[in-house]
Design a protein around this motif. Sequence first.
Motif, PDB file in Angstrom:
ATOM      1  N   THR A   1     -65.359  13.717   8.482  1.00 14.64           N
ATOM      2  CA  THR A   1     -65.106  15.156   8.528  1.00 14.64           C
ATOM      3  C   THR A   1     -63.631  15.437   8.223  1.00 14.64           C
ATOM      4  N   ILE A   2     -63.349  16.683   7.837  1.00 13.00           N
ATOM      5  CA  ILE A   2     -61.977  17.097   7.552  1.00 13.00           C
ATOM      6  C   ILE A   2     -61.107  16.962   8.803  1.00 13.00           C
ATOM      7  N   SER A   3     -61.643  17.382   9.952  1.00 13.09           N
ATOM      8  CA  SER A   3     -60.855  17.371  11.190  1.00 13.09           C
ATOM      9  C   SER A   3     -60.393  15.971  11.569  1.00 13.09           C
ATOM     10  N   ALA A   4     -61.205  14.973  11.247  1.00 13.26           N
ATOM     11  CA  ALA A   4     -60.861  13.591  11.601  1.00 13.26           C
ATOM     12  C   ALA A   4     -59.645  13.089  10.837  1.00 13.26           C
ATOM     13  N   THR A   5     -59.295  13.752   9.720  1.00 16.40           N
ATOM     14  CA  THR A   5     -58.121  13.349   8.939  1.00 16.40           C
ATOM     15  C   THR A   5     -56.847  14.035   9.431  1.00 16.40           C
ATOM     16  N   MET A   6     -56.997  15.008  10.343  1.00 17.10           N
ATOM     17  CA  MET A   6     -55.836  15.732  10.867  1.00 17.10           C
ATOM     18  C   MET A   6     -55.166  14.935  11.991  1.00 17.10           C
ATOM     19  N   LYS A   7     -53.933  15.251  12.249  1.00 13.65           N
ATOM     20  CA  LYS A   7     -53.200  14.602  13.342  1.00 13.65           C
ATOM     21  C   LYS A   7     -53.842  14.981  14.673  1.00 13.65           C
ATOM     22  N   GLN A   8     -54.210  13.974  15.451  1.00 18.60           N
ATOM     23  CA  GLN A   8     -54.835  14.199  16.760  1.00 18.60           C
ATOM     24  C   GLN A   8     -53.722  14.474  17.773  1.00 18.60           C
ATOM     25  N   ASP A   9     -53.376  15.755  17.931  1.00 15.69           N
ATOM     26  CA  ASP A   9     -52.145  16.108  18.650  1.00 15.69           C
ATOM     27  C   ASP A   9     -52.368  16.766  20.014  1.00 15.69           C
ATOM     28  N   VAL A  10     -53.589  16.710  20.536  1.00  9.79           N
ATOM     29  CA  VAL A  10     -53.859  17.267  21.873  1.00  9.79           C
ATOM     30  C   VAL A  10     -54.316  16.125  22.781  1.00  9.79           C
ATOM     31  N   LEU A  11     -53.571  15.872  23.842  1.00 11.22           N
ATOM     32  CA  LEU A  11     -53.913  14.794  24.764  1.00 11.22           C
ATOM     33  C   LEU A  11     -55.219  15.087  25.496  1.00 11.22           C
ATOM     34  N   GLY A  12     -55.934  14.022  25.836  1.00 10.61           N
ATOM     35  CA  GLY A  12     -57.229  14.166  26.484  1.00 10.61           C
ATOM     36  C   GLY A  12     -57.172  14.903  27.803  1.00 10.61           C
ATOM     37  N   ASP A  13     -56.146  14.641  28.621  1.00 14.02           N
ATOM     38  CA  ASP A  13     -56.079  15.300  29.928  1.00 14.02           C
ATOM     39  C   ASP A  13     -55.778  16.791  29.778  1.00 14.02           C
ATOM     40  N   ILE A  14     -55.052  17.166  28.722  1.00 13.73           N
ATOM     41  CA  ILE A  14     -54.798  18.584  28.467  1.00 13.73           C
ATOM     42  C   ILE A  14     -56.085  19.277  28.047  1.00 13.73           C
TER      43      ILE A  14
ATOM     44  N   LEU B   1     -74.822  36.414  27.812  1.00  6.82           N
ATOM     45  CA  LEU B   1     -74.276  35.897  26.557  1.00  6.82           C
ATOM     46  C   LEU B   1     -73.641  34.529  26.755  1.00  6.82           C
ATOM     47  N   GLY B   2     -74.077  33.583  25.931  1.00  8.65           N
ATOM     48  CA  GLY B   2     -73.526  32.242  25.988  1.00  8.65           C
ATOM     49  C   GLY B   2     -72.799  31.905  24.707  1.00  8.65           C
ATOM     50  N   THR B   3     -71.986  30.848  24.759  1.00  9.50           N
ATOM     51  CA  THR B   3     -71.300  30.400  23.555  1.00  9.50           C
ATOM     52  C   THR B   3     -70.972  28.925  23.639  1.00  9.50           C
ATOM     53  N   ASP B   4     -70.552  28.366  22.490  1.00  5.70           N
ATOM     54  CA  ASP B   4     -69.963  27.034  22.412  1.00  5.70           C
ATOM     55  C   ASP B   4     -68.470  27.202  22.163  1.00  5.70           C
ATOM     56  N   PHE B   5     -67.681  26.293  22.718  1.00  3.71           N
ATOM     57  CA  PHE B   5     -66.224  26.367  22.555  1.00  3.71           C
ATOM     58  C   PHE B   5     -65.688  24.951  22.483  1.00  3.71           C
ATOM     59  N   ILE B   6     -64.839  24.677  21.496  1.00  2.04           N
ATOM     60  CA  ILE B   6     -64.220  23.365  21.346  1.00  2.04           C
ATOM     61  C   ILE B   6     -62.762  23.444  21.791  1.00  2.04           C
ATOM     62  N   VAL B   7     -62.385  22.604  22.754  1.00  2.00           N
ATOM     63  CA  VAL B   7     -60.977  22.499  23.159  1.00  2.00           C
ATOM     64  C   VAL B   7     -60.415  21.177  22.651  1.00  2.00           C
ATOM     65  N   GLY B   8     -59.116  21.179  22.392  1.00  2.00           N
ATOM     66  CA  GLY B   8     -58.461  19.944  21.992  1.00  2.00           C
ATOM     67  C   GLY B   8     -58.597  19.580  20.535  1.00  2.00           C
ATOM     68  N   HIS B   9     -59.096  20.519  19.712  1.00  8.97           N
ATOM     69  CA  HIS B   9     -59.182  20.252  18.277  1.00  8.97           C
ATOM     70  C   HIS B   9     -57.768  20.107  17.705  1.00  8.97           C
ATOM     71  N   PRO B  10     -57.556  19.265  16.700  1.00  8.34           N
ATOM     72  CA  PRO B  10     -56.229  19.144  16.090  1.00  8.34           C
ATOM     73  C   PRO B  10     -55.659  20.516  15.712  1.00  8.34           C
ATOM     74  N   GLY B  11     -54.394  20.713  16.094  1.00  2.69           N
ATOM     75  CA  GLY B  11     -53.744  21.990  15.803  1.00  2.69           C
ATOM     76  C   GLY B  11     -53.776  22.978  16.942  1.00  2.69           C
ATOM     77  N   GLU B  12     -54.507  22.644  18.041  1.00  7.56           N
ATOM     78  CA  GLU B  12     -54.577  23.571  19.178  1.00  7.56           C
ATOM     79  C   GLU B  12     -53.291  23.431  20.006  1.00  7.56           C
ATOM     80  N   SER B  13     -52.222  23.999  19.489  1.00  6.75           N
ATOM     81  CA  SER B  13     -50.935  23.968  20.165  1.00  6.75           C
ATOM     82  C   SER B  13     -50.998  24.813  21.429  1.00  6.75           C
ATOM     83  N   GLU B  14     -49.970  24.727  22.245  1.00  6.61           N
ATOM     84  CA  GLU B  14     -49.919  25.546  23.458  1.00  6.61           C
ATOM     85  C   GLU B  14     -49.955  27.034  23.107  1.00  6.61           C
TER      86      GLU B  14
END
Length: 404
Positions: free
Chosen positions: A316-329, A274-287
């Motif tokens: 896109t809708i996501s592009a209007t959200m606050k970009q609150d996850v740093l790239g290294d995280i 079983l495989g999947t796609d997963f997005i990390v670092g999307h706006p709102g992905e708090s700790e």
Amino acid sequence: MKVFFKTFGCRSNIYDTELMKNLIDAEIVKNENEADVIVINSCTVTNFADRDLRQYINKWQEKKIFLTGCAVYTQGEKLFKENKVDVVFGHKYKEQINNFLDKNRYIELGDFNFINQNRLNYYDKTKAFIKIQEGCDFECAYCIIPTVRGHSRSMDEKLILDEIKALKDLGISEFVLTGINMGSFGKDTGTSLAELIENISKIRGVKRIRLGSLEPSQITDELIELTQNGILEKHLHIALQHTSDKMLRIMKRRNRVSNTLSLFEKLADKGLALGTDFIVGHPGESEEIWEEGLENFKKYPLTHIHVFRYSPRNGTISATMKQDVLGDIAKKRAKILEEIVRKNNYNFRKRKKELLVHIEEFKDGYSIGYDEYYNKMKIKKEIPKGEWVRVSDYQVKEDINVKE
């Protein structure tokens, strides 16, 4: 006229390029330097894809450039006005590529009220991508694709079956079904993906059917049953995108952990990879959301994964959200998920015995191909491309199976 085709992006674009190659009345060459015309089949799924396209176009300004594909709808008019490209045509006109060969300055985007009417009659690979569907009716917050591909619509099933029969007669025995939202196939024509697979399975000479990405809601009992028929590969790629319900709501996704976890467990019990796609670092992905998603993720019996670090896509809708996850995280989070799945995959491969491997290439003394679980196998012997080999005595190494 000598033409070179450059393809960016997904399997549907790969298919569309092959279709244009089949239809064009011109000599196709293998590199840009030989070409009079470069036909670019473009991708616009991220801002990075747009950047890569512009860089490529800038590099080949001395050539006549035709632009088609998804970026036509986000960058086509601008690039045309800047005289960066000479001819621009939308998806609707890919099958009419010969009409543009004598054009010098021309742009026509068209609409999305179309479906491919031509099919491939030649393919020079060991497996063939078969496009069965176009467009998408989902409205995920991060995705531009419905805007540049249109609503979901299915290819004619008879044309699909005829195409596979023709390619099978050329010696191709593995077919990868693909589409923009492939699991939607048949909703507009009164059939289903499972029915199509069943009909393809009846074509003598077809030895393996592989599927592109599916949505969790598109996995039916009929489709699950077909994974046991020996022709549909024992691997499904099902897009989750995240495993926190809070994050899934932010992303405007339809799936939730409560139904997908039980689905994946059911499929794993059937012996499937079983495989999947997963997005990390999307706006709102708090700790907090990340930790919740990670704990849930560990419960899924995943053997393959594509992890994407979020990048904003204009429009896109996501592009209007606050970009609150740093790239290294985001990068660290991606590595954590990849390591979990790498270990899962290794343990999965250790449990398997005899495998059926389709040979795709010979490199550095090894024949290389994939088994029915979409795992790579190296065999220390030269075997013709396209051959099918049963392998039982092999070593399970960290990232690959090897037969010395």
